[in-house]
Write an enzyme that holds these catalytic residues in place. Structure first.
Site, short mmCIF file in Angstrom:
data_model
loop_
_atom_site.label_atom_id
_atom_site.label_comp_id
_atom_site.label_asym_id
_atom_site.label_seq_id
_atom_site.Cartn_x
_atom_site.Cartn_y
_atom_site.Cartn_z
CG MET A 1 16.09 38.79 13.97
SD MET A 1 16.44 37.03 14.20
CE MET A 1 18.00 37.10 15.06
NE ARG A 2 11.68 44.88 19.93
CZ ARG A 2 10.78 45.16 19.00
NH1 ARG A 2 9.71 44.40 18.88
NH2 ARG A 2 10.92 46.19 18.19
CB ALA A 3 12.57 36.79 20.99
#
Length: 713
Positions: free
Chosen positions: A275-277
């Site tokens: 989910m970092r993107a």
């Protein structure tokens, strides 16, 4: 202090400038990684960034740049009184040298005061100095992995914890991490690449007029730096004020549910991991909206953010370059705005007012802009639209698979018809220069250099390094290494009476200092010497050979090795790839490697010996591993076999560690590669046994009969 090239005077780096500005507007974006070839102003524009950033307020006298508005400052120099004096200073640009030690980065015990006064005091490192500033790592791909881990952990947590040398300290470390690198010198590990918020690909402009403008400005700056900088003072001040306004407004920008859904759709379409993107893209889009003076995130903000935040995060094969399919991005985003713009919003600036605007940054959706650009304003180069050849038009998406012929699993319709007989037959009618593709790489066995080296830290062979398990101590030379306190005390203790000590603290001298010696693993130079002659040109054999080499290249990438490629066929040998850290380039050269002709084995070994001799002069600490990929035949020139064995014996006498990958297969084998391995004093491995899975299966086959015998007994 020497004059710095103005930020607004750099030409042809629009995407890079935009990424740097956005991450300073919102440091939570996570920093910028700039990838590009040599001579593309990467270092110039990063060093110029600090001069256009607004000054910051700090508590006077605090070594850790504490913000006076921080209600719970994390500073070892605190606590501070409510009316503590405040001072304003410029934002610091702290450069981290590639050869820095861990104690220089984190900080450590102040040795002078510890030894002279007997007082344990913490000496801040580079992370403390970079707090609320910019930490710049040039050639970040050459930085030791454990230092990169420290940097990225501090950047993610916003603080640094030091537990070493009897010191326990925690201090704030919130900074903008900027790394630059040349991909030809090696890649970052994927997990480290993902920790950078944004990434930008830069290349030299291809437009002659733009190249002329770059040279003209550089020559003018070198001739009179002060006058050149003065000509851009107004542009620099305007950028500073705009950044200040964006920093103040970024917290008020609204990221609506529609915009969040668009971001999620984009990230899902590009199959990014985790989910970092999504989080980084959202933060970047908010910063982009604030940069343009908007109160709400629009589609163009999401497009600009995705182009910077996603290229290095999409799912890709090990040797694929980072890139983004912008056509797919446009199809996902469409033309509809995720949320309507409130009518009371201020009028966004047009492209002629935005010195960093790219083709996706036109707030009116009109990419044409004002055709009458002024090349002399020092912002956009010769026009308002980004010039051809800049990073916005020459990113990783340009290096697409369209430039590479597709691999064919089935028969080649243009190849010669197959013949009967074993696939290894030298008479297999493959025309000279035939190119065969490799299959999917596999996990290989670990091949190491014998003995213990002292090279650069890596993951292949045993070596004395700066990290690893402690094995002893040595005398400190110039303050290098990590202090070994017990051995330092032990070295000083026998001399206390002679030094006049009667009571109290120990008396130390400089030659008492001892530092720890550690044993870890080093990286090596893996030089491939590949037989590309006609005896290797049979389709199945060459495909197998290329797959094995590609797998070994992937292993070298993971172990941080340098690689080189020597090929021999016809009547001579060629250095297809000088030793480099970029295994991506090696893989590309391997895919394009033709096969056919005679086998000049001696010439190939001589060329490999020449390359190793030169590399020993350039980098004497890095030990080589020569990987000879051949079936052992030598058919070029008189006494070809005798000459090849003579050269092999010479390499062995020079102490070169070697590995012979035997490509011969089939029922009729001559065993020539094994004989070559004996002369090289090298390990002899059939090409099928390069795979780690193959080794595991052989061990299991050896164990099963033993187990069954024991069971019967």
């Amino acid at each position: 202090m020497p004059q710095q090239f103005p930020f607004s005077a750099v030409v042809g780096s629009d995407d890079m400038a935009l990424a740097l500005v956005l991450t300073t507007i919102s440091p939570d974006v996570g920093g910028v990684l700039v990838r590009g070839e040599k001579g593309t102003a990467k270092s110039t524009i990063v060093r110029a960034l600090a001069s256009v950033l607004p000054a910051i307020d700090v508590v006077a006298g605090d070594r850790f740049s504490t913000d006076p508005r921080d209600r719970a400052p994390l500073s070892p120099d605190g606590p501070f009184a409510a009316d503590a004096p405040v001072e304003s200073r410029p934002v610091r640009l702290v450069e981290l040298p590639v050869g820095a030690t861990e104690d220089r980065v984190l900080g450590s015990l102040h040795l002078e005061r510890a030894l002279s006064e007997g007082r344990a005091e913490y000496e801040p490192g580079l992370l403390a100095r970079a707090h609320r500033g910019i930490l710049y790592v040039d050639e970040v791909n050459l930085l030791h992995d454990h230092l990169v881990d420290l940097l990225l952990d501090a950047a993610a947590m916003g603080r640094s914890t030091v537990e070493r040398d009897g010191v326990s300290v925690e201090h704030a470390a919130r900074f903008v991490l900027v790394g630059t690198m040349n991909p030809e010198e090696g890649e970052l590990r994927p997990q480290l690449l993902d920790r950078f918020g944004l990434t930008v690909e830069v290349a030299a402009p291809r437009d002659p007029a733009l190249r002329v403008e770059v040279v003209r400005r550089r020559l003018a700056f070198d001739a009179d730096p002060d006058a050149f900088a003065a000509a851009y003072d107004e542009d620099e001040r305007a950028l500073t004020e705009r950044i200040r306004a964006a920093q103040e407004q970024v917290a008020a920008v609204v990221l609506g549910d529609g915009a969040l859904l668009k971001i999620a759709e984009v990230c899902a379409a590009f199959e990014v991991d985790g989910m970092r993107a999504d989080i980084v893209t959202a933060r970047t889009a908010v910063a982009h909206a604030a940069w343009h003076g908007r109160r709400r995130v629009l589609t163009q903000d999401i497009r600009a953010a995705a182009r910077l935040a996603l290229p290095h995060r999409r799912r890709r094969n090990p040797f694929d370059a980072p890139g983004l399919d912008e056509d797919l991005l446009d199809r996902i985003l469409g033309d509809d705005e995720p949320d309507p713009e409130p009518p009371e919003d201020p009028q966004p600036q047009g492209p002629s007012e935005d010195p960093l605007a790219g083709p996706d940054d036109d707030p009116d959706g009109d990419a044409d802009g004002d055709p009458a650009g002024d090349a002399g304003d020092g912002t956009d180069g010769p026009g308002d639209a980004p010039p051809p050849g800049t990073s916005s038009s020459s990113g990783p998406g340009d290096h697409s698979s369209d430039d590479v012929p597709p691999q064919q699993d089935g028969p080649d319709p243009e190849a010669s018809p197959p013949t009967t007989g074993p696939p290894d037959a030298p008479g297999d009618p493959q025309p000279p220069g035939t190119v065969h593709a490799a299959s999917e790489p596999y996990r290989t066995r670990l091949f190491t250099v014998r003995g213990t080296g002292a090279g650069e830290a890596g993951k292949r062979s045993r070596a004395v390094t700066e990290s690893g398990r402690r094995t002893g101590s040595r005398r400190s030379v110039g303050g290098d290494g990590t202090l070994h306190l017990a051995e330092t005390v032990r070295a000083a203790a026998p001399h206390q009476v002679l030094r006049g000590r009667t009571s109290g603290r120990l008396l130390f001298r400089g030659d008492d200092l001892r530092v720890a010696t550690r044993e870890g693993q080093e990286s090596n130079l893996v030089l491939f010497c590949v037989d590309a002659s006609g005896s290797m040109a049979a389709r199945r054999r060459m495909e197998q050979v290329k797959t094995a080499i590609l797998s070994l290249l992937l292993d070298a990438y993971r172990r941080r090795d340098k690689v080189g490629l020597v090929t021999f066929r016809g009547h001579g040998a060629d250095l297809a790839l000088p030793p480099t850290r970029s295994v991506d380039i090696a893989a590309t050269r391997l895919q394009d490697l033709p096969a056919g002709g005679r086998t000049p084995l001696a010439e190939g070994l001589l060329e490999a010996a020449r390359v190793l001799r030169l590399e020993k002069v350039r980098d004497p600490r890095r030990r080589p591993l020569l990987v000879v990929v051949t079936d052992g035949r030598a058919t070029s020139g008189a006494d070809a076999v005798a000459r090849s064995r003579q050269v092999a014996a010479h390499l062995a006498a020079d102490g070169v560690d070697a590995l012979v990958v035997d490509c011969e297969s089939g029922a009729m084998r001559l065993g020539l590669a094994g004989v070559l391995a004996e002369h090289l004093r090298a390990e002899h491995v059939p090409v099928a046994d390069v795979s780690a899975d193959r080794l595991t299966s052989l061990v299991q086959q050896s164990v099963r009969p033993l187990s069954s015998t024991e069971g019967a007994a």
